[in-house]
Design a protein around this motif. Sequence first.
Motif, PDB file in Angstrom:
ATOM      1  N   GLY A  37     -21.062 132.429  54.066  1.00 46.22           N
ATOM      2  CA  GLY A  37     -20.008 131.734  53.351  1.00 46.22           C
ATOM      3  C   GLY A  37     -19.702 130.338  53.864  1.00 46.22           C
ATOM      4  O   GLY A  37     -18.775 129.688  53.401  1.00 46.22           O
ATOM      5  N   VAL A  38     -20.469 129.857  54.828  1.00 44.81           N
ATOM      6  CA  VAL A  38     -20.195 128.550  55.430  1.00 44.81           C
ATOM      7  C   VAL A  38     -21.406 127.632  55.278  1.00 44.81           C
ATOM      8  O   VAL A  38     -22.534 128.031  55.536  1.00 44.81           O
ATOM      9  N   ILE A  39     -21.139 126.403  54.860  1.00 39.61           N
ATOM     10  CA  ILE A  39     -22.174 125.380  54.752  1.00 39.61           C
ATOM     11  C   ILE A  39     -21.965 124.370  55.873  1.00 39.61           C
ATOM     12  O   ILE A  39     -20.835 123.976  56.167  1.00 39.61           O
ATOM     13  N   SER A  40     -23.044 123.940  56.506  1.00 37.09           N
ATOM     14  CA  SER A  40     -22.947 122.962  57.587  1.00 37.09           C
ATOM     15  C   SER A  40     -23.692 121.692  57.191  1.00 37.09           C
ATOM     16  O   SER A  40     -24.844 121.742  56.775  1.00 37.09           O
ATOM     17  N   GLN A  41     -23.007 120.566  57.331  1.00 38.12           N
ATOM     18  CA  GLN A  41     -23.626 119.286  57.011  1.00 38.12           C
ATOM     19  C   GLN A  41     -23.180 118.250  58.034  1.00 38.12           C
ATOM     20  O   GLN A  41     -21.983 118.022  58.230  1.00 38.12           O
ATOM     21  N   THR A  42     -24.127 117.657  58.717  1.00 44.88           N
ATOM     22  CA  THR A  42     -23.825 116.669  59.753  1.00 44.88           C
ATOM     23  C   THR A  42     -24.746 115.464  59.599  1.00 44.88           C
ATOM     24  O   THR A  42     -25.746 115.526  58.874  1.00 44.88           O
ATOM     25  N   GLY A  43     -24.423 114.396  60.299  1.00 43.71           N
ATOM     26  CA  GLY A  43     -25.293 113.234  60.315  1.00 43.71           C
ATOM     27  C   GLY A  43     -24.598 111.963  59.884  1.00 43.71           C
ATOM     28  O   GLY A  43     -23.413 111.945  59.555  1.00 43.71           O
TER      29      GLY A  43
END
Length: 308
Positions: A37-43
Motif C-alpha cells: 500500500g505504499v509507493i516510494s519515490q525519491t531523487g
Amino acid sequence: MTAYSNSDAAKDLRSALDKAPADAVTGDWLFITEQAGVISQTGGYMYADGSHVAEGNHALQKVREVVEKLEASQIQPFNKVIVHWTRSKIPLLRGRVTVNILFDETIVPRGPQDPIYEAASVARRAFWEKYGSVQDGFKAEQDGANIHNQTEWFGPHRRVLTLKSNTQLTLATDGLSTPWAGIADQENGVGCELFMELDASNITSHLIDDWTHLLISLGDLVADGYQVAADVEKYGAILFCTLTDEYNPMTRIILSRDGRKIDNLPFGSVPLIRVTPIAESEIEHLEQSDEWASSAARHALAERQIET
C-alpha cells in the motif's frame, strides 16, 4: 493499451526534465511501485559536485506519470524504475534521459502463503504450552486481511489464545510478533505479545469475551504505536490507557515488563508484556506527571505484588 516502452518513457520525460534549474547538470530519480500500500519515490537534480539542487520538484510528478503508463502497459513485471538525466553540453540541444525498469526480489512483499507466518504461530503456541493447556481455536475478531494479507496488526494473525493452568486463565495476543505481511523488513511485527491473567474459578464466558475483545483493542493500539514495547522496557511499567464504563470498577490499563520472551520466532525473540487492569483508587493519590505515569504504574503493581 498500446505498448509503452522504456524509450517511450524517456522521450516523454526529456522535455520536462530539461526544465531543470540553471546550475543542475544531472538528475536521478528512483521510483518503487506499491509495496504493502505504499509507493516510494525519491531523487532530484544535482550540481556538478554531486550535491542536490533544492529546486525542480516538478520532475517527481512527471516521473510518476510515466511509471503509471509503464505499469498499465505491462510489457514486463517490475517494481523499480530508475531515471537518469544529463544536461546537454551543447546549448539548445536536449539532455539525455535513460529509463531502466527492473524486478528487485529483495523488496518483494511477503505473499499470503509465505510459510514465515505459520512458523511464527508455531513458535508462540510452543511457548505457551510450557505454561498450561492451550485451548483449541482462537478467541478473536476475525477481520478480513487486505490484498497484502494484513490486518490491523500488519500481518495475517489478529487473534487471542487462551490457556488454563490450575485455577488461572491466561489470555494472550497471537499475532503482534508475526512478521509483517507485504513488507520485506526482517522484523517480528511490532516486537512483542500481550497477555493477561484471570482467576478462572469465578469468571464467566461473558467476562472472558469482554477481556478478549479488550486485548484485541489493546493490540490495535500497540501495533499503531509501534514503540510501545520499547517504552515498557525502558520504564518497567506504563499507564497505557483508560477503560470504558463496562469494565467498572476497573478504569485503567497498565502495561509492564514480564521478563519472559518468546523464542524461535523467524527473526529472533520478543518480550511478553503483562496487561493489568486497575481501579482509579489504586493510583488517584499518586504522582502521575512523569513519562507514561510510570512511577504510579509501578507503585500500583508493587501493591499487587507484581514485579516489573
